[in-house]
Write a protein that holds these residues in place. Structure first.
Motif, mmCIF file in Angstrom:
data_model
loop_
_atom_site.group_PDB
_atom_site.id
_atom_site.type_symbol
_atom_site.label_atom_id
_atom_site.label_comp_id
_atom_site.label_asym_id
_atom_site.label_seq_id
_atom_site.Cartn_x
_atom_site.Cartn_y
_atom_site.Cartn_z
ATOM 1 N N THR A 18 0.818 -1.214 0.000
ATOM 2 C CA THR A 18 0.000 0.000 0.000
ATOM 3 C C THR A 18 0.854 1.268 0.000
ATOM 4 O O THR A 18 0.410 2.307 -0.513
ATOM 5 N N PHE A 19 2.053 1.206 0.555
ATOM 6 C CA PHE A 19 2.905 2.397 0.603
ATOM 7 C C PHE A 19 3.360 2.859 -0.774
ATOM 8 O O PHE A 19 3.160 4.019 -1.124
ATOM 9 N N PRO A 20 3.991 1.984 -1.590
ATOM 10 C CA PRO A 20 4.388 2.480 -2.912
ATOM 11 C C PRO A 20 3.190 2.875 -3.774
ATOM 12 O O PRO A 20 3.244 3.873 -4.494
ATOM 13 N N LEU A 21 2.086 2.120 -3.682
ATOM 14 C CA LEU A 21 0.927 2.478 -4.492
ATOM 15 C C LEU A 21 0.395 3.852 -4.107
ATOM 16 O O LEU A 21 0.108 4.686 -4.973
ATOM 17 N N PHE A 55 11.688 3.723 -3.289
ATOM 18 C CA PHE A 55 12.303 3.049 -2.142
ATOM 19 C C PHE A 55 11.300 2.107 -1.474
ATOM 20 O O PHE A 55 11.650 0.980 -1.103
ATOM 21 N N ALA A 56 10.058 2.547 -1.323
ATOM 22 C CA ALA A 56 9.024 1.690 -0.733
ATOM 23 C C ALA A 56 8.763 0.469 -1.622
ATOM 24 O O ALA A 56 8.556 -0.645 -1.120
ATOM 25 N N ALA A 57 8.789 0.666 -2.936
ATOM 26 C CA ALA A 57 8.588 -0.451 -3.863
ATOM 27 C C ALA A 57 9.726 -1.462 -3.757
ATOM 28 O O ALA A 57 9.510 -2.676 -3.853
ATOM 29 N N ALA A 58 10.942 -0.969 -3.548
ATOM 30 C CA ALA A 58 12.078 -1.887 -3.383
ATOM 31 C C ALA A 58 11.916 -2.734 -2.123
ATOM 32 O O ALA A 58 12.170 -3.948 -2.152
ATOM 33 N N MET A 59 11.491 -2.117 -1.040
ATOM 34 C CA MET A 59 11.271 -2.878 0.208
ATOM 35 C C MET A 59 10.157 -3.909 0.023
ATOM 36 O O MET A 59 10.253 -5.040 0.502
#
Length: 167
Positions: A18-21, A55-59
């Motif tokens: 939900t964070f990267p989106l 960065f959130a998508a990488a995590m």
């Protein structure tokens, strides 16, 4: 089959996704506002929001790869691989827009960048649909969960687990 990375029995990757989106959507809204004539600083805010989303998508991708390690080679695995590839494609499109904007002095958005971001969000919509299907397939057992915070009071032991899933 259970996720290897869990918080109180719930898989972490669906929480992280939900964070990267949300950040990608926010970056697109900032860029849309910049393109239609809003204050110029909103383009830079959109750029840095996109960087934070990457960065959130990488995590999230790391958590997804850890979970993918133990997914059986059936329909669930195909859905999980498709989910991760679609999300990687969306992140790749945003990475492209961020790299293009990194060399400009104001880091503002253009119509072409906004179009690319909208296409990336459409790809992300496919990822959301695959993620919903994956969650239905991933945990075969149905559990009833209390809808209040009182349910957390009975949790014993560690709340964050990194464990080998049970077969």
């Amino acid at each position: 089959m259970q996720s290897r990375l869990r918080v109180q029995g719930h898989p972490i990757q669906p929480m992280l996704v939900t964070f990267p989106l949300g950040l990608f959507v926010s970056a697109t809204v900032f860029d849309l506002t910049d393109v239609i004539g809003g204050p110029a600083f909103l383009g830079e805010v959109g750029y840095w929001t996109g960087v934070a989303a990457l960065f959130a998508a990488a995590m999230t991708a790391i958590a997804g790869m850890v979970d993918l390690w133990d997914v059986p080679g059936d329909r669930t695995r195909r859905t999980a691989v498709a989910f991760n590839l679609v999300n990687a494609a969306m992140a790749g499109m945003f990475l492209l827009t961020c790299l293009i904007r990194a060399h400009s002095p104001q880091r503002g958005a253009s119509a072409a960048i906004l179009f690319t971001e909208l296409v990336a969000l459409a790809v992300g919509g496919v990822g959301v649909r695959l993620g919903a299907r994956l969650m239905r397939q991933f945990d075969g057992r149905r559990r009833t969960e209390a809808g209040t915070f009182d349910a957390l009071g009975g949790v014993a032991g560690s709340t964050v687990e990194v464990a080998r899933p049970r077969p």
